[in-house]
Design an enzyme around this catalytic site. Structure first.
Site, PDB file in Angstrom:
ATOM      1  CG  ASP A  67      -0.350  -0.486   2.602  1.00 61.37           C
ATOM      2  OD1 ASP A  67       0.995  -0.263   2.628  1.00 61.37           O
ATOM      3  OD2 ASP A  67      -1.145  -0.456   3.445  1.00 61.37           O
ATOM      4  CG  HIS A 138      -5.893  -1.708   9.023  1.00 59.56           C
ATOM      5  ND1 HIS A 138      -5.874  -0.350   9.560  1.00 59.56           N
ATOM      6  CD2 HIS A 138      -4.396  -2.012   8.743  1.00 59.56           C
ATOM      7  CE1 HIS A 138      -4.607  -0.148   9.760  1.00 59.56           C
ATOM      8  NE2 HIS A 138      -3.817  -0.819   9.387  1.00 59.56           N
ATOM      9  CD  GLU A 143      -8.648   1.284   7.706  1.00 64.00           C
ATOM     10  OE1 GLU A 143      -8.597   0.161   8.826  1.00 64.00           O
ATOM     11  OE2 GLU A 143      -8.208   2.221   8.182  1.00 64.00           O
TER      12      GLU A 143
HETATM   13  C1  GLP Z   1      -0.536   0.349   8.526  1.00 67.88           C
HETATM   14  C2  GLP Z   1      -0.181  -0.195   7.222  1.00 67.88           C
HETATM   15  C3  GLP Z   1      -0.342  -1.540   7.414  1.00 67.88           C
HETATM   16  C4  GLP Z   1       0.131  -2.039   8.864  1.00 67.88           C
HETATM   17  C5  GLP Z   1      -0.588  -1.444   9.904  1.00 67.88           C
HETATM   18  C6  GLP Z   1       0.121  -1.876  11.173  1.00 67.88           C
HETATM   19  O1  GLP Z   1      -1.822   1.285   8.639  1.00 67.88           O
HETATM   20  N1  GLP Z   1      -1.000   0.329   6.187  1.00 67.88           N
HETATM   21  O2  GLP Z   1       0.149  -2.458   6.329  1.00 67.88           O
HETATM   22  O3  GLP Z   1       0.398  -3.539   8.906  1.00 67.88           O
HETATM   23  O4  GLP Z   1      -0.280  -0.109   9.570  1.00 67.88           O
HETATM   24  O5  GLP Z   1       1.205  -0.799  11.468  1.00 67.88           O
HETATM   25  P1  GLP Z   1       2.259  -1.269  12.976  1.00 67.88           P
HETATM   26  O6  GLP Z   1       3.129  -2.368  12.408  1.00 67.88           O
HETATM   27  O7  GLP Z   1       3.144   0.158  12.805  1.00 67.88           O
HETATM   28  O8  GLP Z   1       1.612  -1.467  13.989  1.00 67.88           O
END
Ligand code: GLP
Length: 240
Positions: A67, A138, A143
């Site tokens: 993404d 998500h 989402e």
């Molecule tokens: C973001 C990304 C995801 C990721 C998630 C968790 O929104 N788009 O791909 O898995 O957050 O992030 P973190 O690893 O910082 O908790």
């Protein structure tokens, strides 16, 4: 789905890095499905270390990312392209031309999404896909919703995601409200999926993911994929 609980974030990251390095060694021209966020940073650190020791060679590998925020270009230090360059691509010998991250500045985002999906197909899907989980369950930027768009698409971020990701920005108001994300079907094109979760803030999402399949928890759909490994530290696994 196979589950592993590790004592620490470090051990979680090492276990995932071991699976990825086995993939690179056994198939040097593999396609790595990559993710951003704080979760995979430990994996990237470990892979860089093994690369520096001469154990890993990324020269024939390709990558495809999940993404990107809409409106940010790759030079913006909050963009996922910038994150990937800084945390992995600039520090190993992967050919940047073989790395794919959605273009947050694409002139026509809808047509870009179609082309990105074609690229995933052209590459034959990822050989191994890394996934973190959002606090609300998500995956990528898929989402929770009553209906999910299956392929790469333009999406809006929920307030809970904006709030969770605000820690990377100067203020919550700076967090982009839209993103381009692979859909769950795009992700399912991967031959193997490694899902990672660490810390107490992910405990509810991990619980919901394993409780039953619902689009209200996109991570729960992963139970339908034939080759998924879930690796959690103790805190993330504590409510299961
Ligand atoms: C973001 C990304 C995801 C990721 C998630 C968790 O929104 N788009 O791909 O898995 O957050 O992030 P973190 O690893 O910082 O908790």
């Amino acid at each position: 789905m196979r589950y592993f609980e590790t004592d620490t974030y470090y051990h979680m990251s090492r276990m995932a890095a071991n699976i990825i390095s086995a993939q690179i060694i056994t198939k040097p021209d593999c396609v790595l499905g990559l993710a951003t966020g704080s979760t995979p940073i430990g994996i990237y650190k470990q892979l860089i270390e093994w690369y520096k020791k001469g154990d890993l060679d990324f020269s024939d590998a390709a990558s495809i990312n999940l993404d990107e925020y809409l409106g940010l270009d790759g030079t913006n230090d909050q963009s996922y392209r910038y994150f990937m360059n800084k945390n992995l691509f600039d520090r190993v010998n992967i050919n940047k031309e073989n790395t794919n991250v959605p273009d947050g500045k694409a002139e026509n985002a809808e047509s870009f999404c179609r082309k990105y999906e074609d690229k995933i197909d052209e590459l034959g899907g990822a050989d191994v896909q890394i996934l973190g989980i959002g606090r609300n369950g998500h995956i990528g930027f898929n989402e929770p919703d009553s209906v999910l768009v299956p392929t790469t698409h333009l999406t809006s971020l929920t307030e809970s995601t904006v709030e969770a990701n605000a820690r990377f920005f100067a203020s919550e108001a700076d967090v982009p409200r839209h993103a381009i994300t692979m859909g769950m079907r795009s992700i399912f094109k991967a031959k193997k999926i490694i899902v990672l979760a660490n810390g107490e803030s992910k405990a509810d999402a991990v619980k919901a993911m394993l409780e039953g399949i619902s689009t209200k928890c996109p991570a729960s759909l992963l139970c339908l994929h034939p080759n998924v490994v879930l690796i959690c530290d103790k805190a993330a696994y504590s409510k299961v």
